[in-house]
Scaffold this motif. Structure first.
Motif, short mmCIF file in Angstrom:
data_model
loop_
_atom_site.label_atom_id
_atom_site.label_comp_id
_atom_site.label_asym_id
_atom_site.label_seq_id
_atom_site.Cartn_x
_atom_site.Cartn_y
_atom_site.Cartn_z
N ASP A 13 0.70 -0.94 0.16
CA ASP A 13 -0.12 0.05 0.03
C ASP A 13 0.92 1.22 -0.09
O ASP A 13 1.48 1.42 0.97
N LEU A 14 1.09 1.98 -1.29
CA LEU A 14 2.10 3.09 -1.30
C LEU A 14 1.56 4.23 -0.35
O LEU A 14 2.44 5.02 0.07
N ASN A 15 0.36 4.26 -0.08
CA ASN A 15 -0.14 5.52 0.78
C ASN A 15 0.36 5.29 2.47
O ASN A 15 0.21 6.18 2.88
N GLN A 16 0.83 4.02 2.61
CA GLN A 16 1.26 3.49 3.74
C GLN A 16 2.92 3.39 3.82
O GLN A 16 3.36 2.65 4.83
N PHE A 17 3.32 3.66 2.59
CA PHE A 17 5.01 3.47 2.61
C PHE A 17 5.86 4.84 2.50
O PHE A 17 5.56 5.41 1.66
N LEU A 18 6.50 5.00 3.65
CA LEU A 18 7.11 6.30 3.66
C LEU A 18 7.92 6.99 2.74
O LEU A 18 7.91 7.89 2.32
N PRO A 19 8.84 6.01 2.06
CA PRO A 19 9.64 6.66 0.84
C PRO A 19 8.66 7.17 -0.36
O PRO A 19 8.91 8.37 -0.83
N TYR A 20 7.49 6.55 -0.46
CA TYR A 20 6.85 6.66 -1.43
C TYR A 20 6.02 8.27 -1.27
O TYR A 20 5.80 9.20 -1.90
N ARG A 21 5.49 8.30 0.09
CA ARG A 21 4.78 9.36 0.64
C ARG A 21 5.90 10.54 0.65
O ARG A 21 5.42 11.70 0.41
N LEU A 22 6.95 10.42 1.25
CA LEU A 22 7.86 11.51 1.22
C LEU A 22 8.18 12.10 -0.56
O LEU A 22 8.11 13.33 -0.45
N ASN A 23 8.40 11.19 -1.28
CA ASN A 23 8.85 11.51 -2.43
C ASN A 23 7.62 12.56 -3.21
O ASN A 23 7.78 13.24 -3.78
N ARG A 24 6.32 11.85 -3.08
CA ARG A 24 5.10 12.38 -3.43
C ARG A 24 4.89 13.81 -2.87
O ARG A 24 4.90 14.73 -3.61
N LEU A 25 5.17 13.92 -1.85
CA LEU A 25 5.20 15.16 -1.15
C LEU A 25 6.02 16.13 -1.46
O LEU A 25 5.88 17.27 -1.84
N ALA A 26 7.43 15.71 -1.65
CA ALA A 26 8.43 16.65 -1.97
C ALA A 26 8.29 17.14 -3.61
O ALA A 26 8.55 18.13 -3.78
N ASP A 27 7.65 16.34 -4.23
CA ASP A 27 7.47 16.68 -5.99
C ASP A 27 6.27 17.60 -5.95
O ASP A 27 6.41 18.63 -6.51
N CYS A 28 5.31 17.32 -4.98
CA CYS A 28 4.16 18.42 -5.09
C CYS A 28 4.65 19.63 -4.44
O CYS A 28 4.30 20.65 -5.20
N ILE A 29 5.25 19.71 -3.59
CA ILE A 29 5.79 20.98 -2.74
C ILE A 29 6.97 21.91 -4.12
O ILE A 29 6.66 23.05 -4.12
N SER A 30 7.76 20.83 -4.51
CA SER A 30 8.71 21.43 -5.58
C SER A 30 7.90 22.06 -6.70
O SER A 30 8.11 23.22 -7.24
N ASP A 31 6.83 21.30 -7.16
CA ASP A 31 5.93 21.90 -8.44
C ASP A 31 5.29 23.10 -8.13
O ASP A 31 5.24 23.98 -8.92
N LYS A 32 4.82 23.22 -6.81
CA LYS A 32 3.84 24.19 -6.28
C LYS A 32 4.82 25.36 -6.35
O LYS A 32 4.62 26.68 -6.82
N LEU A 33 6.06 25.21 -5.58
CA LEU A 33 6.99 26.46 -5.41
C LEU A 33 7.56 27.02 -6.59
O LEU A 33 7.72 28.20 -6.97
N SER A 34 7.97 25.97 -7.68
CA SER A 34 8.54 26.46 -9.13
C SER A 34 7.55 27.31 -9.88
O SER A 34 7.81 27.97 -10.58
N GLN A 35 6.05 27.09 -9.53
CA GLN A 35 5.28 27.87 -10.19
C GLN A 35 5.55 29.47 -10.02
O GLN A 35 5.61 30.44 -10.69
N LEU A 36 5.76 29.70 -8.65
CA LEU A 36 6.45 31.01 -8.32
C LEU A 36 7.49 31.61 -8.88
O LEU A 36 7.58 32.80 -9.51
N TYR A 37 8.43 30.98 -9.11
CA TYR A 37 9.73 31.46 -9.65
C TYR A 37 9.82 30.99 -11.27
O TYR A 37 10.59 31.84 -11.73
N ALA A 38 9.03 30.14 -11.65
CA ALA A 38 9.04 30.01 -13.09
C ALA A 38 8.11 31.09 -13.91
O ALA A 38 8.55 31.61 -14.80
N GLU A 39 7.06 31.40 -13.44
CA GLU A 39 6.01 32.43 -13.81
C GLU A 39 6.75 33.55 -13.83
O GLU A 39 6.59 34.70 -14.78
N LYS A 40 7.22 34.09 -12.71
CA LYS A 40 7.84 35.56 -12.49
C LYS A 40 9.17 35.74 -13.02
O LYS A 40 9.36 36.73 -13.24
N TYR A 41 9.91 34.66 -12.73
CA TYR A 41 11.25 35.05 -13.06
C TYR A 41 12.01 34.12 -14.09
O TYR A 41 13.00 34.17 -14.31
N GLY A 42 11.22 33.16 -14.71
CA GLY A 42 11.58 32.54 -15.89
C GLY A 42 12.82 31.34 -15.30
O GLY A 42 13.66 31.13 -16.20
#
Length: 155
Positions: A13-42
Protein backbone atom coordinates in the motif's frame (compact mmCIF):
# COMPACT_ATOMS: atom_id res chain seq x y z
CA UNK A 1 -12.28 -27.28 -10.58
CA UNK A 2 -8.56 -27.45 -10.10
CA UNK A 3 -7.05 -28.05 -6.68
CA UNK A 4 -4.14 -25.77 -7.53
CA UNK A 5 -3.95 -22.98 -5.04
CA UNK A 6 -2.80 -19.61 -6.20
CA UNK A 7 -0.20 -18.05 -3.96
CA UNK A 8 -0.94 -14.57 -2.76
CA UNK A 9 0.76 -11.94 -4.81
CA UNK A 10 2.90 -9.61 -2.69
CA UNK A 11 1.49 -6.13 -2.61
CA UNK A 12 2.28 -2.85 -0.98
CA UNK A 13 0.00 0.00 0.00
CA UNK A 14 2.02 2.95 -1.28
CA UNK A 15 -0.08 5.35 0.76
CA UNK A 16 1.38 3.68 3.87
CA UNK A 17 4.97 3.45 2.49
CA UNK A 18 7.13 6.30 3.78
CA UNK A 19 9.56 6.57 0.82
CA UNK A 20 6.64 6.93 -1.59
CA UNK A 21 4.78 9.45 0.58
CA UNK A 22 7.88 11.60 1.15
CA UNK A 23 8.75 11.57 -2.53
CA UNK A 24 5.20 12.45 -3.54
CA UNK A 25 5.09 15.29 -1.02
CA UNK A 26 8.50 16.61 -2.11
CA UNK A 27 7.47 16.54 -5.77
CA UNK A 28 4.22 18.35 -5.01
CA UNK A 29 5.95 21.02 -2.93
CA UNK A 30 8.64 21.51 -5.56
CA UNK A 31 6.07 21.73 -8.37
CA UNK A 32 3.95 24.30 -6.50
CA UNK A 33 6.94 26.43 -5.46
CA UNK A 34 8.40 26.28 -8.97
CA UNK A 35 5.28 28.04 -10.25
CA UNK A 36 6.36 31.08 -8.24
CA UNK A 37 9.84 31.36 -9.70
CA UNK A 38 9.02 30.01 -13.15
CA UNK A 39 6.16 32.37 -13.97
CA UNK A 40 7.63 35.54 -12.52
CA UNK A 41 11.37 34.99 -12.98
CA UNK A 42 11.70 32.44 -15.78
CA UNK A 43 13.69 30.01 -13.63
CA UNK A 44 13.45 26.26 -13.61
CA UNK A 45 14.01 24.04 -10.55
CA UNK A 46 17.71 23.46 -11.26
CA UNK A 47 18.39 27.17 -11.81
CA UNK A 48 16.55 28.10 -8.60
CA UNK A 49 18.56 25.55 -6.61
CA UNK A 50 21.87 26.81 -8.01
CA UNK A 51 20.96 30.40 -7.18
CA UNK A 52 19.69 29.44 -3.73
CA UNK A 53 22.97 27.70 -2.89
CA UNK A 54 24.96 30.65 -4.21
CA UNK A 55 22.96 32.88 -1.87
CA UNK A 56 24.83 31.16 1.00
CA UNK A 57 28.18 32.44 -0.14
CA UNK A 58 30.61 32.87 -2.93
CA UNK A 59 33.14 30.63 -4.56
CA UNK A 60 31.11 27.45 -4.87
CA UNK A 61 32.04 25.03 -7.62
CA UNK A 62 29.64 23.13 -9.85
CA UNK A 63 30.74 19.94 -8.11
CA UNK A 64 29.85 21.37 -4.70
CA UNK A 65 26.43 22.39 -6.00
CA UNK A 66 25.89 18.86 -7.33
CA UNK A 67 26.62 17.49 -3.86
CA UNK A 68 24.44 20.05 -2.04
CA UNK A 69 21.46 19.73 -4.40
CA UNK A 70 21.74 16.02 -5.21
CA UNK A 71 21.37 16.94 -8.90
CA UNK A 72 23.45 15.30 -11.60
CA UNK A 73 26.40 17.05 -13.23
CA UNK A 74 24.66 17.63 -16.58
CA UNK A 75 21.61 19.25 -14.99
CA UNK A 76 23.77 21.55 -12.85
CA UNK A 77 25.99 22.41 -15.81
CA UNK A 78 23.01 23.38 -17.96
CA UNK A 79 21.55 25.49 -15.15
CA UNK A 80 24.88 27.27 -14.62
CA UNK A 81 25.28 27.95 -18.33
CA UNK A 82 21.77 29.39 -18.58
CA UNK A 83 22.24 31.55 -15.48
CA UNK A 84 25.56 32.79 -16.83
CA UNK A 85 23.95 33.67 -20.18
CA UNK A 86 21.30 35.64 -18.25
CA UNK A 87 24.14 37.35 -16.35
CA UNK A 88 22.82 36.13 -12.99
CA UNK A 89 26.12 34.49 -12.05
CA UNK A 90 29.75 34.71 -13.06
CA UNK A 91 32.36 32.00 -13.38
CA UNK A 92 36.03 32.56 -12.69
CA UNK A 93 39.10 30.39 -12.15
CA UNK A 94 39.66 29.30 -8.57
CA UNK A 95 42.55 31.16 -6.96
CA UNK A 96 43.72 27.90 -5.35
CA UNK A 97 43.32 25.64 -8.39
CA UNK A 98 43.17 27.11 -11.88
CA UNK A 99 41.49 23.91 -13.15
CA UNK A 100 38.38 24.70 -11.10
CA UNK A 101 35.76 27.32 -11.88
CA UNK A 102 34.17 29.11 -8.95
CA UNK A 103 30.68 30.54 -9.16
CA UNK A 104 29.48 33.81 -7.71
CA UNK A 105 26.23 35.70 -7.96
CA UNK A 106 26.38 38.75 -10.18
CA UNK A 107 24.78 42.01 -9.05
CA UNK A 108 21.74 41.08 -11.16
CA UNK A 109 21.62 37.64 -9.49
CA UNK A 110 21.79 39.23 -6.04
CA UNK A 111 19.01 41.65 -6.99
CA UNK A 112 16.82 38.82 -8.28
CA UNK A 113 17.32 36.80 -5.09
CA UNK A 114 16.68 39.85 -2.91
CA UNK A 115 13.22 39.92 -4.46
CA UNK A 116 12.62 36.18 -4.84
CA UNK A 117 13.83 34.81 -1.49
CA UNK A 118 11.29 36.72 0.63
CA UNK A 119 8.54 35.50 -1.71
CA UNK A 120 9.75 31.89 -1.40
CA UNK A 121 9.91 32.25 2.38
CA UNK A 122 6.39 33.69 2.48
CA UNK A 123 5.20 30.77 0.34
CA UNK A 124 6.83 28.32 2.74
CA UNK A 125 5.26 30.11 5.73
CA UNK A 126 1.84 29.78 4.13
CA UNK A 127 2.45 26.07 3.45
CA UNK A 128 3.52 25.27 7.01
CA UNK A 129 0.96 27.59 8.54
CA UNK A 130 -1.20 24.56 9.27
CA UNK A 131 1.47 23.22 11.65
CA UNK A 132 2.08 24.25 15.22
CA UNK A 133 5.59 25.45 16.01
CA UNK A 134 6.21 22.11 17.78
CA UNK A 135 5.04 20.15 14.72
CA UNK A 136 7.26 22.29 12.46
CA UNK A 137 10.27 21.61 14.71
CA UNK A 138 9.36 17.89 14.84
CA UNK A 139 9.27 17.66 11.04
CA UNK A 140 12.87 18.90 10.85
CA UNK A 141 13.99 16.69 13.73
CA UNK A 142 12.46 13.62 12.09
CA UNK A 143 13.97 14.44 8.70
CA UNK A 144 17.37 14.88 10.37
CA UNK A 145 17.10 11.48 12.04
CA UNK A 146 16.19 9.79 8.76
CA UNK A 147 19.03 11.58 6.93
CA UNK A 148 21.52 10.44 9.59
CA UNK A 149 20.19 6.89 9.33
CA UNK A 150 20.74 6.92 5.58
CA UNK A 151 24.23 8.37 6.05
CA UNK A 152 25.21 5.34 8.15
CA UNK A 153 25.28 3.25 4.99
CA UNK A 154 21.79 1.81 5.11
CA UNK A 155 21.29 -0.05 1.85
Amino acid sequence: MSNVQLSARPEIDLNQFLPYRLNRLADCISDKLSQLYAEKYGLNVAQWRVLAWLSHGDNLTAKAICVHTNMDKVRVSRAIQSLEERKLLVRSPSPGDQRLQVLNLSDAGQDLLAELIPQAQAWEAELVGVLTSAEYRDVFNIMGKLERQLATGLR
